[in-house]
Design an enzyme around this catalytic site. Structure first.
Site, PDB file in Angstrom:
ATOM      1  N   THR A 154      66.773  93.425 144.257  1.00 28.41           N
ATOM      2  CA  THR A 154      65.488  93.527 143.560  1.00 28.41           C
ATOM      3  C   THR A 154      65.525  92.699 142.286  1.00 28.41           C
ATOM      4  OG1 THR A 154      65.048  95.689 144.450  1.00 28.41           O
ATOM      5  CG2 THR A 154      64.141  95.272 142.271  1.00 28.41           C
ATOM      6  N   GLY A 184      59.715 102.370 147.543  1.00 29.04           N
ATOM      7  CA  GLY A 184      60.796 102.681 146.605  1.00 29.04           C
ATOM      8  C   GLY A 184      60.281 102.952 145.208  1.00 29.04           C
ATOM      9  N   ASP A 185      61.190 102.866 144.260  1.00 31.37           N
ATOM     10  CA  ASP A 185      60.855 103.164 142.864  1.00 31.37           C
ATOM     11  C   ASP A 185      60.161 102.005 142.157  1.00 31.37           C
ATOM     12  OD1 ASP A 185      63.352 101.784 143.199  1.00 31.37           O
ATOM     13  OD2 ASP A 185      63.704 102.044 141.056  1.00 31.37           O
ATOM     14  N   GLY A 193      68.280  99.643 142.301  1.00 31.84           N
ATOM     15  CA  GLY A 193      69.290 100.509 142.899  1.00 31.84           C
ATOM     16  C   GLY A 193      68.685 101.397 143.969  1.00 31.84           C
TER      17      GLY A 193
HETATM   18  N1  ASP Z   1      65.171  99.979 143.961  1.00 28.99           N
HETATM   19  C1  ASP Z   1      64.787  99.195 145.109  1.00 28.99           C
HETATM   20  C2  ASP Z   1      64.172 100.119 146.138  1.00 28.99           C
HETATM   21  O1  ASP Z   1      64.639 101.229 146.288  1.00 28.99           O
HETATM   22  C3  ASP Z   1      65.914  98.473 145.743  1.00 28.99           C
HETATM   23  C4  ASP Z   1      66.689  97.598 144.799  1.00 28.99           C
HETATM   24  O2  ASP Z   1      66.746  97.832 143.618  1.00 28.99           O
HETATM   25  O3  ASP Z   1      67.263  96.626 145.282  1.00 28.99           O
HETATM   26  O4  ASP Z   1      63.261  99.698 146.812  1.00 28.99           O
END
Ligand code: ASP
Length: 300
Positions: free
Chosen positions: A166, A196-197, A218
């Site tokens: 990300t 996601g977040d 994450g």
């Molecule tokens: N946080 C992101 C998600 O859960 C993934 C990432 O940070 O790579 O979609």
């Protein structure tokens, strides 16, 4: 400050070519953001400019180079927030917009809403004249290989490879305003419209001039459960703790739930902090009185 994802990359696990591509991409994104700030532009413009560069770079899991869903599609999430006004815009599961962060900004400035998703967000993008891209443009062979690898071992823990990537940016401008942006393809092999977040304001992205701007990366589900980005900001606003103390406490709480990842943050006074509990996190920082620096591994 920018990030290109936290994850399992440790010295010796990343090829020389991947390391070079990562560092070059981070440097280019930092330069794009810094150019905006140097020209007295806003923090909001700076974070969008930096994230656009990372979205276009196939080395990162956002825009071009996003990971594949279980069904072999690309579905991107992105958010942007202005700490000056606490206005925010976000999109989830968009599949045809070249730069999802720009679409998130359009949601913020050209709609009455904060978060649009899937087909509706794609329609909004078309109606608002955002540059479109087809699925082939986003698709990178290495990401297809990662999907095949996960599908070949359906019983493995969902994020065993921890191939995150990300991207995000936070900035403070000459006027002391902060902004944050985050963009991602999400997790490889995600299903059922998983979000996601990153596009959830207060989870993976938040900005408040009274505290800080923050962008996370994450295991998104853990960041959502902790309302992570908002809590980081709220602790800074409501306690006397230093950003380093709050950052360490928050990442420890994440770890206690089994979460993995990291984040970057800046304060209106120019202080910057980053932390991660993974072996590495792609990251970079630059300021008017500080040369650009990029790093990947935990020991840098
Ligand atoms: N946080 C992101 C998600 O859960 C993934 C990432 O940070 O790579 O979609």
């Amino acid at each position: 400050m920018i990030h290109g994802g936290a994850g399992a990359m440790a010295r010796g696990r990343l090829s020389e070519a991947d390391e070079q591509a990562g560092r070059a991409g981070l440097a280019a994104a930092l330069a794009a953001g810094a150019a905006v700030l140097e020209a007295q532009g806003s923090a909001l413009d700076a974070v969008e400019a930096a994230v656009r560069v990372l979205e276009d770079d196939p080395a990162f899991n956002a825009g071009r180079g996003s990971v594949f869903t279980w069904d072999g599609r690309i579905e991107c999430d992105a958010a942007i927030m202005d700490g000056r006004t606490r206005e925010a815009g976000a999109v989830a599961g968009v599949s045809a917009t070249r730069n999802p962060v720009g679409l998130a900004r359009a949601v913020m400035t050209e709609s009455a809403h904060v978060l649009l998703s899937a087909a509706g967000a794609d329609a909004f993008s078309l109606e608002h004249g955002r540059e479109q891209a087809d699925q082939e443009w986003f698709a990178i062979p290495e990401r297809r290989r990662q999907l095949d690898e996960i599908k070949a071992r359906p019983d493995a823990p969902f994020d065993s490879g921890m191939k995150y990537g990300t991207v995000g940016a936070v900035a403070v401008d000459a006027a002391g305003h902060v902004a944050a942006a985050t963009s991602t393809g999400g997790l490889t092999a995600k299903r059922w419209g998983r979000i996601g977040d990153s596009p959830l304001i207060g989870a993976g992205t938040y900005a408040d001039d009274r505290a800080a701007a923050i962008s996370c990366t994450g295991s998104g589900e853990h960041f959502i459960r902790l309302a992570f980005a908002h809590e980081f900001s709220a602790r800074l606003r409501l306690t006397d703790d230093s950003p380093e103390t709050v950052a360490t406490a928050m990442i420890d709480e994440l770890g206690a739930l089994g979460g993995k990842g990291g984040f970057i943050a800046v304060l209106p006074d120019g202080r910057a902090v980053h932390v991660f509990n993974t072996p590495g996190m792609y990251r970079g920082v630059v300021a008017h009185d500080r040369d650009a620096e990029v790093a990947i591994f935990g020991d840098e």
